[in-house]
Design a protein around this motif. Structure first.
Motif, PDB file in Angstrom:
ATOM      1  N   PHE A 208       0.838  -1.212   0.000  1.00  0.00           N
ATOM      2  CA  PHE A 208       0.000   0.000   0.000  1.00  0.00           C
ATOM      3  C   PHE A 208       0.866   1.252   0.000  1.00  0.00           C
ATOM      4  O   PHE A 208       0.528   2.252  -0.627  1.00  0.00           O
ATOM      5  N   LEU A 209       2.008   1.202   0.653  1.00  0.00           N
ATOM      6  CA  LEU A 209       2.949   2.322   0.680  1.00  0.00           C
ATOM      7  C   LEU A 209       3.510   2.570  -0.730  1.00  0.00           C
ATOM      8  O   LEU A 209       3.638   3.703  -1.196  1.00  0.00           O
ATOM      9  N   LYS A 210       3.823   1.432  -1.395  1.00  0.00           N
ATOM     10  CA  LYS A 210       4.346   1.500  -2.766  1.00  0.00           C
ATOM     11  C   LYS A 210       3.342   2.184  -3.688  1.00  0.00           C
ATOM     12  O   LYS A 210       3.694   3.017  -4.520  1.00  0.00           O
ATOM     13  N   ILE A 211       2.060   1.777  -3.505  1.00  0.00           N
ATOM     14  CA  ILE A 211       1.004   2.398  -4.335  1.00  0.00           C
ATOM     15  C   ILE A 211       1.003   3.902  -4.132  1.00  0.00           C
ATOM     16  O   ILE A 211       0.960   4.681  -5.075  1.00  0.00           O
ATOM     17  N   GLU A 212       1.100   4.305  -2.888  1.00  0.00           N
ATOM     18  CA  GLU A 212       1.073   5.731  -2.568  1.00  0.00           C
ATOM     19  C   GLU A 212       2.227   6.482  -3.224  1.00  0.00           C
ATOM     20  O   GLU A 212       2.089   7.605  -3.666  1.00  0.00           O
TER      21      GLU A 212
ATOM     22  N   GLU B   6       4.210   2.402 -13.279  1.00  0.00           N
ATOM     23  CA  GLU B   6       4.672   1.857 -11.995  1.00  0.00           C
ATOM     24  C   GLU B   6       3.533   1.121 -11.286  1.00  0.00           C
ATOM     25  O   GLU B   6       3.724   0.053 -10.702  1.00  0.00           O
ATOM     26  N   LEU B   7       2.331   1.708 -11.385  1.00  0.00           N
ATOM     27  CA  LEU B   7       1.150   1.073 -10.768  1.00  0.00           C
ATOM     28  C   LEU B   7       0.908  -0.309 -11.352  1.00  0.00           C
ATOM     29  O   LEU B   7       0.599  -1.258 -10.633  1.00  0.00           O
ATOM     30  N   GLU B   8       1.073  -0.380 -12.659  1.00  0.00           N
ATOM     31  CA  GLU B   8       0.845  -1.655 -13.335  1.00  0.00           C
ATOM     32  C   GLU B   8       1.854  -2.708 -12.835  1.00  0.00           C
ATOM     33  O   GLU B   8       1.506  -3.878 -12.624  1.00  0.00           O
ATOM     34  N   GLU B   9       3.091  -2.243 -12.630  1.00  0.00           N
ATOM     35  CA  GLU B   9       4.115  -3.162 -12.101  1.00  0.00           C
ATOM     36  C   GLU B   9       3.679  -3.726 -10.745  1.00  0.00           C
ATOM     37  O   GLU B   9       3.797  -4.928 -10.472  1.00  0.00           O
ATOM     38  N   ILE B  10       3.157  -2.835  -9.910  1.00  0.00           N
ATOM     39  CA  ILE B  10       2.705  -3.276  -8.579  1.00  0.00           C
ATOM     40  C   ILE B  10       1.562  -4.278  -8.693  1.00  0.00           C
ATOM     41  O   ILE B  10       1.514  -5.292  -7.999  1.00  0.00           O
TER      42      ILE B  10
ATOM     43  N   ASP C  83      -9.436  -4.286  -1.150  1.00  0.00           N
ATOM     44  CA  ASP C  83      -8.761  -3.072  -0.683  1.00  0.00           C
ATOM     45  C   ASP C  83      -7.637  -2.676  -1.625  1.00  0.00           C
ATOM     46  O   ASP C  83      -7.461  -1.509  -1.979  1.00  0.00           O
ATOM     47  N   PHE C  84      -6.881  -3.717  -1.996  1.00  0.00           N
ATOM     48  CA  PHE C  84      -5.754  -3.482  -2.896  1.00  0.00           C
ATOM     49  C   PHE C  84      -6.232  -2.880  -4.220  1.00  0.00           C
ATOM     50  O   PHE C  84      -5.713  -1.882  -4.714  1.00  0.00           O
ATOM     51  N   GLU C  85      -7.280  -3.517  -4.765  1.00  0.00           N
ATOM     52  CA  GLU C  85      -7.779  -3.043  -6.066  1.00  0.00           C
ATOM     53  C   GLU C  85      -8.330  -1.623  -5.974  1.00  0.00           C
ATOM     54  O   GLU C  85      -8.161  -0.816  -6.880  1.00  0.00           O
ATOM     55  N   ARG C  86      -8.992  -1.309  -4.856  1.00  0.00           N
ATOM     56  CA  ARG C  86      -9.555   0.037  -4.681  1.00  0.00           C
ATOM     57  C   ARG C  86      -8.424   1.060  -4.607  1.00  0.00           C
ATOM     58  O   ARG C  86      -8.461   2.103  -5.250  1.00  0.00           O
ATOM     59  N   ALA C  87      -7.383   0.711  -3.817  1.00  0.00           N
ATOM     60  CA  ALA C  87      -6.251   1.629  -3.675  1.00  0.00           C
ATOM     61  C   ALA C  87      -5.583   1.884  -5.019  1.00  0.00           C
ATOM     62  O   ALA C  87      -5.238   3.009  -5.377  1.00  0.00           O
ATOM     63  N   LEU C  88      -5.469   0.785  -5.772  1.00  0.00           N
ATOM     64  CA  LEU C  88      -4.859   0.877  -7.099  1.00  0.00           C
ATOM     65  C   LEU C  88      -5.673   1.808  -8.012  1.00  0.00           C
ATOM     66  O   LEU C  88      -5.141   2.706  -8.685  1.00  0.00           O
TER      67      LEU C  88
END
Ligand code: DAH
Length: 331
Positions: free
Chosen positions: A5-9, A16-20, A59-64
């Motif tokens: 989640f920190l990485k997403i932020e 980069e998001l796609e990589e995550i 949660d992950f998908e929403r954050a993304l």
């Protein structure tokens, strides 16, 4: 998962998001692996674990998705900033061309006759003797056939010296009623102050069945109305004349548009300008195309002359010299 989640932020762009995303939910992603492990779990744990994993995934998908939207907006804004239009820049689209004055006049002439229900016909530039001369009642001894005037090819072909042969083509290919004009270029072996080897004419022809159906009065009306449309309020007179393809024939004069008939250099102090040739179609022309029991009128005009008068261009050659200082005045 915290660090994900920190990485997403911290992601700086959508790539980069796609990589995550691949790191977590790709084929070999960490969460994908955890889902795969589910099947080895005991049934009692399985249910709660599955629920936890699903919540995590959501949660992950929403954050993304949230971050992605924010980044997209950011990227769009950046792009717009870079594409800012510099209005002080010289605009090359100002270098647009304009219609040539001959074409402007041609369009205006054609426009009038179209509005009067004349069809627009075209004909070949390379003609044979029959269409250019013979069928138009111009016998072989007529001076218009002189080598001085006509560009001849071998085998009896020539460059048309007028648009009148299109009369013949039209009558050969259809029956009356005919109501047509033919705009186009014509060629004569002539070059001086007032002549160029190529110039433009408009020919007109009206034919109806019946000996008296079309009269000289019809011809007078249309040409008078036409000249007023092109030149404004002018007086028009018909002067008896001769053309091989019409009988009777007339030349049409209009009152000088420069001195309003008082007399000036342009009209050679006569007050009149000669602008058209016309007449009732000669019976020999009808004979040549096999027409019987018909009546009709024809007329012909030079487009360069019309343009010179209407646009007040004193020298014919300026139409052909491509001098931008002159052409730009017609924008
Ligand atoms: N063909 C003639 C020329 O080139 C112009 C002309 C005059 C056409 C009278 C006509 C006409 O149809 O009736 O000078």
């Amino acid at each position: 998962m915290e660090e994900i989640f920190l990485k997403i932020e911290k992601a700086k762009n959508t790539a980069e998001l796609e990589e995550i995303r691949i790191l977590v939910l790709g084929k070999k992603g960490s969460l994908t692996a955890k889902f795969a492990e589910l099947k080895n779990c005991e049934a009692s744990v399985k249910k709660t674990l599955a629920k936890e994993l699903n919540t995590l995934k959501m949660d992950f998908e929403r954050a993304l998705a949230n971050k992605k939207e924010w980044l997209s907006m950011q990227e769009l804004e950046e792009k717009i900033k870079q594409e800012k239009i510099d209005v002080s820049l010289f605009n090359t689209s100002n270098l647009r061309g304009a219609s040539h004055p001959i074409m402007l006049m041609l369009d205006k002439i054609v426009g009038y006759f179209e509005s009067m229900n004349f069809a627009v016909k075209m004909g070949p530039l390379v003609e044979d003797d029959f269409h250019n001369f013979e069928a138009l009642n111009i016998p072989s001894y007529h001076p218009a056939r002189d080598m001085q005037d006509t560009f001849y090819f071998k085998d009896n072909k020539l460059l048309r010296t007028h648009t009148s042969p299109v009369q013949i083509h039209t009558m050969e290919s259809q029956k009356p009623p005919i109501r047509m004009i033919c705009p186009g270029n014509v060629f004569r072996c002539d070059y001086d102050l007032t002549h160029t080897p190529m110039f433009h004419q408009v020919e007109g022809l009206v034919v109806e069945e019946g000996k008296d159906f079309v009269s000289f009065a019809n011809l007078k009306f249309i040409l008078e109305d036409f000249l007023k449309y092109i030149f404004g309020e002018v007086k028009v007179r018909f002067r008896s004349s001769f053309f091989p393809f019409t009988e009777p024939s007339a030349e049409v004069d209009m009152s000088c548009i420069f001195c309003r008939g008082k007399g000036c250099r342009v009209c050679s102090h006569t007050g009149w300008l000669e602008v058209l040739g016309c007449g009732s179609v000669d019976d020999n022309v009808f004979k040549a195309v096999g027409y019987e029991n018909v009546s009709g009128y024809a007329f012909g005009l030079g487009v360069e002359r019309f343009a010179m008068l209407a646009f007040n261009v004193p020298d014919l050659r300026s139409f052909f010299e491509s001098d931008l200082r002159i052409l730009e005045q017609f924008k």
